[in-house]
Design a protein around this motif. Structure first.
Motif, mmCIF file in Angstrom:
data_model
loop_
_atom_site.group_PDB
_atom_site.id
_atom_site.type_symbol
_atom_site.label_atom_id
_atom_site.label_comp_id
_atom_site.label_asym_id
_atom_site.label_seq_id
_atom_site.Cartn_x
_atom_site.Cartn_y
_atom_site.Cartn_z
ATOM 1 N N UNK A 184 30.305 29.936 16.621
ATOM 2 C CA UNK A 184 30.694 29.328 15.344
ATOM 3 C C UNK A 184 29.557 29.383 14.334
ATOM 4 N N UNK A 185 29.841 29.873 13.144
ATOM 5 C CA UNK A 185 28.807 29.908 12.107
ATOM 6 C C UNK A 185 29.091 28.904 10.996
ATOM 7 N N UNK A 186 30.290 28.307 11.014
ATOM 8 C CA UNK A 186 30.652 27.313 10.002
ATOM 9 C C UNK A 186 31.670 26.372 10.609
ATOM 10 N N UNK A 187 31.364 25.087 10.595
ATOM 11 C CA UNK A 187 32.285 24.116 11.179
ATOM 12 C C UNK A 187 32.004 22.719 10.673
ATOM 13 N N UNK A 188 32.838 21.818 11.090
ATOM 14 C CA UNK A 188 32.778 20.419 10.673
ATOM 15 C C UNK A 188 31.401 19.804 10.928
ATOM 16 N N UNK A 189 30.787 20.145 12.053
ATOM 17 C CA UNK A 189 29.507 19.535 12.418
ATOM 18 C C UNK A 189 28.352 19.995 11.531
ATOM 19 N N UNK A 190 28.544 21.076 10.799
ATOM 20 C CA UNK A 190 27.486 21.570 9.915
ATOM 21 C C UNK A 190 27.495 20.880 8.551
ATOM 22 N N UNK A 191 28.478 20.039 8.306
ATOM 23 C CA UNK A 191 28.709 19.530 6.961
ATOM 24 C C UNK A 191 28.531 18.028 6.867
ATOM 25 N N UNK A 192 28.314 17.572 5.641
ATOM 26 C CA UNK A 192 28.221 16.146 5.377
ATOM 27 C C UNK A 192 29.601 15.511 5.558
ATOM 28 N N UNK A 193 29.667 14.458 6.332
ATOM 29 C CA UNK A 193 30.943 13.828 6.671
ATOM 30 C C UNK A 193 31.728 13.399 5.425
ATOM 31 N N UNK A 194 31.081 12.672 4.530
ATOM 32 C CA UNK A 194 31.776 12.190 3.341
ATOM 33 C C UNK A 194 32.259 13.340 2.469
ATOM 34 N N UNK A 195 31.489 14.411 2.427
ATOM 35 C CA UNK A 195 31.880 15.564 1.610
ATOM 36 C C UNK A 195 33.144 16.212 2.175
ATOM 37 N N UNK A 196 33.211 16.331 3.491
ATOM 38 C CA UNK A 196 34.397 16.914 4.130
ATOM 39 C C UNK A 196 35.612 16.020 3.921
ATOM 40 N N UNK A 197 35.440 14.720 4.120
ATOM 41 C CA UNK A 197 36.552 13.788 3.947
ATOM 42 C C UNK A 197 37.069 13.837 2.516
ATOM 43 N N UNK A 198 36.163 13.962 1.561
ATOM 44 C CA UNK A 198 36.559 13.956 0.151
ATOM 45 C C UNK A 198 37.189 15.270 -0.290
ATOM 46 N N UNK A 199 36.675 16.387 0.231
ATOM 47 C CA UNK A 199 37.043 17.690 -0.327
ATOM 48 C C UNK A 199 37.692 18.658 0.646
ATOM 49 N N UNK A 200 37.657 18.348 1.934
ATOM 50 C CA UNK A 200 38.123 19.322 2.912
ATOM 51 C C UNK A 200 37.064 20.383 3.161
ATOM 52 N N UNK A 201 37.389 21.326 4.039
ATOM 53 C CA UNK A 201 36.419 22.344 4.435
ATOM 54 C C UNK A 201 36.664 23.700 3.808
ATOM 55 N N UNK A 202 37.922 24.007 3.521
ATOM 56 C CA UNK A 202 38.255 25.318 2.970
ATOM 57 C C UNK A 202 39.389 25.169 1.966
ATOM 58 N N UNK A 203 39.528 26.185 1.127
ATOM 59 C CA UNK A 203 40.702 26.309 0.290
ATOM 60 C C UNK A 203 41.554 27.453 0.810
ATOM 61 N N UNK A 204 42.825 27.430 0.491
ATOM 62 C CA UNK A 204 43.741 28.483 0.943
ATOM 63 C C UNK A 204 44.347 29.184 -0.265
ATOM 64 N N UNK A 205 44.528 30.483 -0.106
ATOM 65 C CA UNK A 205 45.093 31.285 -1.182
ATOM 66 C C UNK A 205 46.011 32.345 -0.590
ATOM 67 N N UNK A 206 46.951 32.807 -1.377
ATOM 68 C CA UNK A 206 47.806 33.922 -0.969
ATOM 69 C C UNK A 206 47.459 35.188 -1.747
ATOM 70 N N UNK A 207 46.374 35.116 -2.515
ATOM 71 C CA UNK A 207 45.958 36.241 -3.352
ATOM 72 C C UNK A 207 44.452 36.393 -3.248
ATOM 73 N N UNK A 208 43.985 37.580 -2.872
ATOM 74 C CA UNK A 208 42.555 37.821 -2.694
ATOM 75 C C UNK A 208 41.770 37.576 -3.975
ATOM 76 N N UNK A 209 42.453 37.647 -5.110
ATOM 77 C CA UNK A 209 41.780 37.455 -6.400
ATOM 78 C C UNK A 209 41.798 36.007 -6.883
ATOM 79 N N UNK A 210 42.440 35.140 -6.126
ATOM 80 C CA UNK A 210 42.473 33.726 -6.482
ATOM 81 C C UNK A 210 41.622 32.943 -5.492
ATOM 82 N N UNK A 211 40.441 32.572 -5.934
ATOM 83 C CA UNK A 211 39.478 31.928 -5.025
ATOM 84 C C UNK A 211 38.590 30.954 -5.794
ATOM 85 N N UNK A 212 39.208 30.043 -6.525
ATOM 86 C CA UNK A 212 38.460 29.096 -7.345
ATOM 87 C C UNK A 212 37.416 28.352 -6.536
ATOM 88 N N UNK A 213 37.767 27.971 -5.333
ATOM 89 C CA UNK A 213 36.844 27.179 -4.513
ATOM 90 C C UNK A 213 35.584 27.964 -4.160
#
Length: 260
Positions: A184-213
């Protein structure tokens, strides 16, 4: 129609007539209906009791939706809550703070409709706050510890976009990015708890060109497989992400988008 509703009220107190539950935009949103008490004669009492019944039905519907939310592609919220009175109590507490975002009294059928919404992520009254436990934070793997041939870094990257469109990648609250050796190179344990709770870990898109996050200048990589709700990438791509993250720190900001 009214006779049918009265019959249902007598047989199933506060039973839902119909509901449409959706999980979208990081919210659980449900629409439910309620009926007045059988003995209500005044319009005010009918509205009051029908609204209360609709909200109770809404709480029940949110609970069912919430317990079906995937945590990592394998375990659901229902799995985490199983046998844990503490977790169940926190989930129910969050649900009771769900907001009514729409409501309507139907005078003809004497039914009350409410739409309730509860956030998946957020520091207060969210599903994430109820089910994700604080954990000891671990640093990201240093690229020099990861590979003997670290890639040349360019700097200036704002995030990472992983194209998972060739796979049936489900959404999840706490996914991981694995390399091809399942490191694993990226996971919940690598992140600030409050930041994850507030914002989540990833964004999802159905278009490779839509990646605001992931920002205006992300690293683009293609998944070679998935593990539950987590993409698997090559070691070469993993090394590049780790190296560039040391310069820009985008992983700590959860500037990650998965294309589904």
């Amino acid at each position: 129609m009214k006779k049918v509703l009265i019959f249902l009220t007598m047989m199933f107190c506060f039973m839902s007539i119909a509901s449409a539950e959706v999980i979208e935009d990081n919210y659980i949103t449900v629409t439910e209906y309620g009926l007045p008490h059988e003995k209500d004669t005044q319009i005010g009492a009918k509205k009051l009791h029908a609204r209360r019944a609709a909200i109770i039905n809404g709480y029940k519907a949110i609970l069912e939706e919430a317990k079906g939310v995937s945590v990592d592609g394998y375990a659901s919220v229902r799995d985490l809550a199983f046998g844990s009175e503490f977790t169940n109590a926190r989930i129910e507490g969050a649900i009771k703070n769900a907001k009514v975002i729409a409501e309507e009294w139907n005078a003809e059928d004497e039914t009350f409709m409410v739409t309730l919404r509860m956030p998946i992520f957020g520091l207060e009254n969210s599903l994430a706050k109820a089910v994700l436990e604080p954990t000891r934070k671990e640093t990201f793997i240093r690229v020099n510890d990861y590979t003997n041939t670290p890639p040349i870094t360019n700097g200036g990257y704002t995030g990472v976009v992983i194209d998972c469109s060739s796979f049936n990648l489900p959404t999840a609250m706490s996914p991981v990015i694995y390399d091809e050796t399942m490191t694993p190179i990226y996971g919940y344990k690598n992140l600030d708890y409050d930041y994850v709770v507030a914002n989540g870990m990833v964004g999802y898109s159905h278009d490779i060109n839509e990646h605001t996050r992931a920002g205006a200048n992300p690293i683009f990589v293609t998944a070679i497989g998935v593990n539950g709700a987590s993409p698997i990438i090559t070691k070469e791509d993993a090394a590049k992400i780790l190296a560039e993250n040391e310069k820009s720190g985008f992983l700590s900001k959860t500037s990650v988008t998965f294309v589904r």
